[in-house]
Design a protein around this motif. Structure first.
Motif, mmCIF file in Angstrom:
data_model
loop_
_atom_site.group_PDB
_atom_site.id
_atom_site.type_symbol
_atom_site.label_atom_id
_atom_site.label_comp_id
_atom_site.label_asym_id
_atom_site.label_seq_id
_atom_site.Cartn_x
_atom_site.Cartn_y
_atom_site.Cartn_z
ATOM 1 N N THR A 61 0.799 -1.222 0.000
ATOM 2 C CA THR A 61 0.000 0.000 0.000
ATOM 3 C C THR A 61 0.831 1.271 0.000
ATOM 4 O OG1 THR A 61 -0.117 0.033 2.431
ATOM 5 C CG2 THR A 61 -1.809 -1.210 1.258
ATOM 6 N N GLY A 62 2.106 1.169 0.443
ATOM 7 C CA GLY A 62 2.926 2.366 0.559
ATOM 8 C C GLY A 62 2.463 3.300 1.655
ATOM 9 N N GLU A 97 -3.566 -5.513 -6.991
ATOM 10 C CA GLU A 97 -3.251 -6.458 -8.052
ATOM 11 C C GLU A 97 -2.327 -5.822 -9.093
ATOM 12 O OE1 GLU A 97 -6.795 -7.967 -9.751
ATOM 13 O OE2 GLU A 97 -7.519 -8.914 -7.894
ATOM 14 N N LYS A 98 -2.568 -4.548 -9.370
ATOM 15 C CA LYS A 98 -1.700 -3.845 -10.312
ATOM 16 C C LYS A 98 -0.273 -3.749 -9.764
ATOM 17 C CE LYS A 98 -5.349 -1.001 -12.367
ATOM 18 N NZ LYS A 98 -5.857 0.378 -12.582
ATOM 19 N N ARG A 99 -0.166 -3.470 -8.453
ATOM 20 C CA ARG A 99 1.172 -3.380 -7.868
ATOM 21 C C ARG A 99 1.866 -4.727 -7.887
ATOM 22 N NH1 ARG A 99 2.536 0.204 -2.668
ATOM 23 N NH2 ARG A 99 1.737 1.684 -4.195
ATOM 24 N N HIS A 100 1.112 -5.788 -7.603
ATOM 25 C CA HIS A 100 1.687 -7.128 -7.664
ATOM 26 C C HIS A 100 2.134 -7.449 -9.085
ATOM 27 C CE1 HIS A 100 2.392 -11.279 -6.580
ATOM 28 N NE2 HIS A 100 1.601 -11.679 -7.573
ATOM 29 N N SER A 101 1.327 -7.070 -10.065
ATOM 30 C CA SER A 101 1.712 -7.280 -11.466
ATOM 31 C C SER A 101 2.950 -6.467 -11.818
ATOM 32 C CB SER A 101 0.539 -6.887 -12.371
ATOM 33 O OG SER A 101 0.893 -6.975 -13.726
ATOM 34 N N TYR A 102 3.037 -5.249 -11.267
ATOM 35 C CA TYR A 102 4.210 -4.405 -11.510
ATOM 36 C C TYR A 102 5.478 -5.049 -10.951
ATOM 37 C CZ TYR A 102 7.381 -0.427 -10.851
ATOM 38 O OH TYR A 102 8.468 0.395 -10.850
ATOM 39 N N LEU A 103 5.381 -5.623 -9.747
ATOM 40 C CA LEU A 103 6.538 -6.275 -9.148
ATOM 41 C C LEU A 103 6.952 -7.511 -9.938
ATOM 42 C CD1 LEU A 103 5.618 -6.002 -5.349
ATOM 43 C CD2 LEU A 103 7.248 -4.608 -6.641
ATOM 44 N N LEU A 104 5.980 -8.246 -10.472
ATOM 45 C CA LEU A 104 6.314 -9.405 -11.302
ATOM 46 C C LEU A 104 7.018 -8.966 -12.588
ATOM 47 C CD1 LEU A 104 3.155 -11.681 -10.983
ATOM 48 C CD2 LEU A 104 5.413 -12.031 -9.960
ATOM 49 N N LYS A 105 6.544 -7.876 -13.177
ATOM 50 C CA LYS A 105 7.208 -7.362 -14.383
ATOM 51 C C LYS A 105 8.623 -6.902 -14.072
ATOM 52 C CE LYS A 105 2.953 -5.869 -16.682
ATOM 53 N NZ LYS A 105 2.145 -4.706 -17.137
ATOM 54 N N LEU A 106 8.805 -6.287 -12.898
ATOM 55 C CA LEU A 106 10.151 -5.876 -12.488
ATOM 56 C C LEU A 106 11.072 -7.082 -12.382
ATOM 57 C CD1 LEU A 106 9.984 -3.124 -9.711
ATOM 58 C CD2 LEU A 106 10.912 -2.952 -12.006
ATOM 59 N N LYS A 107 10.559 -8.167 -11.808
ATOM 60 C CA LYS A 107 11.387 -9.359 -11.663
ATOM 61 C C LYS A 107 11.780 -9.924 -13.016
ATOM 62 C CE LYS A 107 11.710 -13.845 -9.390
ATOM 63 N NZ LYS A 107 11.039 -14.864 -8.562
ATOM 64 N N ILE A 330 9.129 3.728 -2.996
ATOM 65 C CA ILE A 330 9.707 2.398 -3.092
ATOM 66 C C ILE A 330 9.611 1.838 -4.503
ATOM 67 C CG2 ILE A 330 7.537 1.327 -2.372
ATOM 68 C CD1 ILE A 330 11.078 0.083 -1.530
ATOM 69 N N GLU A 331 8.520 2.143 -5.229
ATOM 70 C CA GLU A 331 8.370 1.607 -6.582
ATOM 71 C C GLU A 331 9.408 2.198 -7.525
ATOM 72 O OE1 GLU A 331 4.452 2.042 -8.077
ATOM 73 O OE2 GLU A 331 3.540 0.688 -6.620
#
Length: 414
Positions: A61-62, A97-107, A330-331
């Protein structure tokens, strides 16, 4: 991350119970507990206990929030406000869900970046090692820098394999010693990488400032600085972490003062490099204006400076910015440190090897030599020797021999 908080909570609660047994104090009204989300310390009846939102919710959530529970004679009350309200986490909110998707794309992005960097660095290191004419102090330093980037990529892959290999808490707890060693190795590789970036700046600055110096002794000192100094700081961090914050796998740095044992030297090396960067620019501008150096010498400085001066601001400024940035960024911090940072090795391989004129010249020479040994005779010379008969054989052979010698000379000049 959540299992580390659980392990930390269990350790803290065990210390509390051990302290109560040692002092023979009566048991408090509400025992400490882990409620699958937060750690609640033991309390006496009539007290309101406050805890911060879990770290994994802060990541999602930041937002920084707090939750409360009352310790009554009947035990703990319900948590208030509810975790979703206190920590800003709404299960029906699609932004998580968007943030989780963003973290997966970062990985995915940093995995591609480290993989491509690893391959190109191995090729570049092989080229510099294979050609003897490229063996000099400058390229030896480049080789060490390549190795530091290679180790950084490998340590990142090893860290991911260990930390995210299983979600089973018992599995993670059973391998905590090996997990901590992996994190120590990971931190060492990062510090060594920044140390060798500092060495690149120091070497260029030494070339411009000092006219005559022993490059062999200078290289030995650089090796000690590049590989030895990170070992001292990482060992200090590991010892401090073991005695003061031996929690989880050491991948989360809750205690900022302990984390500065590593962060401080890295920031200091970047600041020194930036000061060298400014001074190198000043010296180069002065030499260009006064024409103190000869043309060939000045071209050598320019070639070396173009690569090094690009690395210094590119590979350090973002670290200083995010070292003092709030947690809300953090993002952006993850994007710069993981996504863009993973391609640094690729950029270094191209700057110091593939785009280097000397390296290109040696590769071209070797390529022409292979072509000459594979096809030693030209087809036209061979056909003319057959058509001219026995009397012209000697003449055509001499001509073809002279063509070969000219071709060999031409290959050596390219």
């Amino acid at each position: 991350m959540q299992w580390e908080e659980q392990v930390q909570c269990q350790q803290e609660l065990s210390k509390e119970k051990a302290g109560d047994l040692a002092t023979e104090q009566p048991a408090p009204g509400c025992e400490g507990q882990w409620d699958n989300m937060s750690c609640w310390p033991a309390s006496v009846p009539g007290r309101t206990v406050e805890v911060e939102c879990p770290r994994f919710l802060k990541m999602l959530t930041g937002r920084n929030g707090t939750m409360f529970r009352n310790c009554t004679r009947d035990g703990w009350s319900e948590t208030f406000p509810r975790p979703d309200l206190a920590c800003g986490f709404n299960v029906n909110d699609s932004s998580h869900e968007k943030r989780h998707s963003y973290l997966l794309k970062l990985k995915v992005m940093y995995t591609v970046g480290y993989s491509s960097s690893l391959v190109m660095l191995l090729v570049a290191l092989s080229i510099l090692c294979a050609f003897r004419r490229l063996h000099c102090t400058r390229n030896y330093i480049h080789m060490h820098l390549f190795v530091s980037f290679i180790l950084r990529a490998l340590s990142n892959f090893i860290k991911d394999a260990v930390l995210f290999s299983s979600d089973d808490l018992s599995h993670c707890g059973a391998h905590r010693v090996g997990c901590k060693l992996v994190m120590v190795f990971f931190q060492y590789c990062i510090m060594a990488n920044y140390a060798w970036l500092l060495v690149e700046g120091l070497y260029l600055h030494t070339l411009l400032v000092i006219s005559f110096f022993s490059e062999r002794k200078c290289l030995h000192g650089f090796v000690v600085l590049g590989w030895g100094s990170p070992a001292i700081f990482v060992a200090s961090w590991a010892i401090t972490r073991y005695f003061l914050e031996d929690v989880g796998c050491w991948d989360i740095n809750t205690n900022a003062s302990i984390w500065w044992v590593i962060r401080g030297p890295v920031i200091l090396s970047i600041l020194i490099n930036f000061i060298l960067f400014i001074n190198i620019l000043r010296i180069l501008m002065r030499k260009l204006r006064t024409q103190e150096s000869r043309g060939n010498e000045m071209n050598h400085y320019k070639r070396l400076a173009k690569s090094t001066l690009l690395l210094i601001p590119l590979f350090g400024v973002h670290y200083i910015i995010f070292a003092f940035s709030p947690e809300d960024a953090i993002e952006v911090q993850l994007f710069f440190e993981l996504a863009l940072g993973s391609f640094q090795g690729l950029v270094v391989a191209f700057l110091y090897c593939f785009l280097n004129g000397e390296v290109q010249l040696e590769v071209q020479k070797k390529w022409h030599q292979w072509q000459f040994w594979e096809f030693p005779l030209h087809p036209m010379a061979l056909s003319s020797s057959i058509s001219n008969g026995t009397s012209g054989l000697t003449h055509s052979t001499k001509a073809s021999t002279s063509d070969q010698s000219r071709g060999s000379h031409r290959a050596s000049v390219i």
